[in-house]
Design an enzyme around this catalytic site. Structure first.
Site, PDB file in Angstrom:
ATOM      1  N   ARG A  85       0.840  -1.201   0.000  1.00  0.00           N
ATOM      2  CA  ARG A  85       0.000   0.000   0.000  1.00  0.00           C
ATOM      3  C   ARG A  85       0.881   1.259   0.000  1.00  0.00           C
ATOM      4  O   ARG A  85       0.576   2.241  -0.663  1.00  0.00           O
ATOM      5  CB  ARG A  85      -0.969   0.002   1.176  1.00  0.00           C
ATOM      6  CG  ARG A  85      -2.001  -1.128   1.057  1.00  0.00           C
ATOM      7  CD  ARG A  85      -3.183  -0.963   1.962  1.00  0.00           C
ATOM      8  NE  ARG A  85      -4.041   0.133   1.542  1.00  0.00           N
ATOM      9  CZ  ARG A  85      -4.860   0.089   0.499  1.00  0.00           C
ATOM     10  NH1 ARG A  85      -4.923  -0.992  -0.258  1.00  0.00           N
ATOM     11  NH2 ARG A  85      -5.611   1.125   0.201  1.00  0.00           N
ATOM     12  N   THR A  91      -5.029   6.229  -3.945  1.00  0.00           N
ATOM     13  CA  THR A  91      -5.870   5.822  -5.076  1.00  0.00           C
ATOM     14  C   THR A  91      -5.837   6.869  -6.189  1.00  0.00           C
ATOM     15  O   THR A  91      -5.711   6.536  -7.369  1.00  0.00           O
ATOM     16  CB  THR A  91      -7.338   5.637  -4.603  1.00  0.00           C
ATOM     17  OG1 THR A  91      -7.331   4.695  -3.532  1.00  0.00           O
ATOM     18  CG2 THR A  91      -8.228   5.127  -5.722  1.00  0.00           C
ATOM     19  N   ASN A 112      -5.555   3.694 -12.437  1.00  0.00           N
ATOM     20  CA  ASN A 112      -4.504   3.985 -11.449  1.00  0.00           C
ATOM     21  C   ASN A 112      -3.463   2.865 -11.339  1.00  0.00           C
ATOM     22  O   ASN A 112      -2.815   2.700 -10.312  1.00  0.00           O
ATOM     23  CB  ASN A 112      -5.125   4.344 -10.100  1.00  0.00           C
ATOM     24  CG  ASN A 112      -5.947   3.228  -9.511  1.00  0.00           C
ATOM     25  OD1 ASN A 112      -6.115   2.177 -10.129  1.00  0.00           O
ATOM     26  ND2 ASN A 112      -6.451   3.420  -8.307  1.00  0.00           N
ATOM     27  N   HIS A 115      -3.745  -2.428  -8.198  1.00  0.00           N
ATOM     28  CA  HIS A 115      -4.647  -2.680  -7.060  1.00  0.00           C
ATOM     29  C   HIS A 115      -3.856  -3.450  -6.012  1.00  0.00           C
ATOM     30  O   HIS A 115      -3.040  -4.302  -6.358  1.00  0.00           O
ATOM     31  CB  HIS A 115      -5.850  -3.539  -7.498  1.00  0.00           C
ATOM     32  CG  HIS A 115      -6.590  -4.138  -6.337  1.00  0.00           C
ATOM     33  ND1 HIS A 115      -7.572  -3.448  -5.669  1.00  0.00           N
ATOM     34  CD2 HIS A 115      -6.458  -5.336  -5.705  1.00  0.00           C
ATOM     35  CE1 HIS A 115      -8.013  -4.208  -4.659  1.00  0.00           C
ATOM     36  NE2 HIS A 115      -7.360  -5.359  -4.681  1.00  0.00           N
TER      37      HIS A 115
HETATM   38  P1  CMP Z   1      -8.727  -0.102  -6.475  1.00  0.00           P
HETATM   39  O1  CMP Z   1      -7.787   0.163  -5.376  1.00  0.00           O
HETATM   40  O2  CMP Z   1      -8.514  -1.278  -7.345  1.00  0.00           O
HETATM   41  O3  CMP Z   1     -10.215  -0.170  -5.873  1.00  0.00           O
HETATM   42  C1  CMP Z   1     -11.361   0.236  -6.547  1.00  0.00           C
HETATM   43  C2  CMP Z   1     -11.060   0.913  -7.845  1.00  0.00           C
HETATM   44  O4  CMP Z   1     -12.100   1.757  -8.316  1.00  0.00           O
HETATM   45  C3  CMP Z   1      -9.884   1.887  -7.662  1.00  0.00           C
HETATM   46  O5  CMP Z   1      -8.711   1.201  -7.437  1.00  0.00           O
HETATM   47  C4  CMP Z   1      -9.993   2.685  -8.938  1.00  0.00           C
HETATM   48  O6  CMP Z   1      -9.522   1.977 -10.077  1.00  0.00           O
HETATM   49  C5  CMP Z   1     -11.502   2.833  -9.011  1.00  0.00           C
HETATM   50  N1  CMP Z   1     -11.943   4.073  -8.353  1.00  0.00           N
HETATM   51  C6  CMP Z   1     -11.869   4.397  -7.051  1.00  0.00           C
HETATM   52  N2  CMP Z   1     -12.383   5.601  -6.804  1.00  0.00           N
HETATM   53  C7  CMP Z   1     -12.807   6.053  -8.001  1.00  0.00           C
HETATM   54  C8  CMP Z   1     -13.452   7.249  -8.422  1.00  0.00           C
HETATM   55  N3  CMP Z   1     -13.739   8.223  -7.562  1.00  0.00           N
HETATM   56  N4  CMP Z   1     -13.747   7.373  -9.720  1.00  0.00           N
HETATM   57  C9  CMP Z   1     -13.446   6.385 -10.595  1.00  0.00           C
HETATM   58  N5  CMP Z   1     -12.840   5.212 -10.254  1.00  0.00           N
HETATM   59  C10 CMP Z   1     -12.520   5.059  -8.979  1.00  0.00           C
END
Ligand code: CMP
Length: 138
Positions: A85, A91, A112, A115
């Site tokens: 993390r 994120t 991003n 995960h």
């Molecule tokens: P992850 O850590 O895989 O968990 C959920 C995923 O949703 C996150 O990474 C992003 O890829 C996506 N995500 C989280 N917040 C948002 C947001 N506000 N808008 C669009 N996608 C999001």
């Protein structure tokens, strides 16, 4: 020793930067003890991200996560969940610390690049979702 689960996401596989991301993982001391490239199905993605099913971004997230192959990984090391993390960063890449994977590589809050599991309990569930024990060589 602890394990965590990682996904190198479609924006990263598409841009051929999985090696750069693995370098950051390995430089942190984490060991990649299982790794495979897969195409997530819509039903797999929906089940994996079911915790976010009520969120406004859910449909976009499923579309994105199934748009290109991903790399699923099991990482092992001391405090693996926390270590990963920390090197992933926040994120939203705009809020991620310098030197983190997301600061260096993520495109935006959805695309991003990676995960990582949020807890040990979550890590075990996520690892079991994608891997059989004999695929993991620690
Ligand atoms: P992850 O850590 O895989 O968990 C959920 C995923 O949703 C996150 O990474 C992003 O890829 C996506 N995500 C989280 N917040 C948002 C947001 N506000 N808008 C669009 N996608 C999001």
């Amino acid at each position: 020793m602890q394990r965590t689960f990682s996904i190198i996401k479609p924006d990263a596989t598409k841009r051929n930067i999985t090696g750069s991301i693995n370098n950051i993982i390995e430089d942190s001391g984490l060991r990649i003890i299982a790794q495979k490239r897969i195409q997530l199905s819509v039903s797999q993605a929906k089940e994996f991200y079911s915790i976010h099913s009520e969120k406004s971004f859910f449909n976009d997230l499923i579309k994105y996560m199934t748009s290109e192959p991903v790399i699923v990984q099991v990482l092992e090391g001391s405090e693996a969940v926390l270590t990963y993390r920390n090197i992933m960063g926040a994120t939203d890449p705009n809020q991620a610390d310098e030197g983190t994977i997301r600061k260096l590589h993520a495109l935006n809050v959805q695309e991003n690049s990676v995960h990582g599991s949020v807890s040990n309990v979550n890590a075990e569930k996520e690892i079991n979702f994608f891997f059989k024990e004999d695929e993991i060589v620690g």
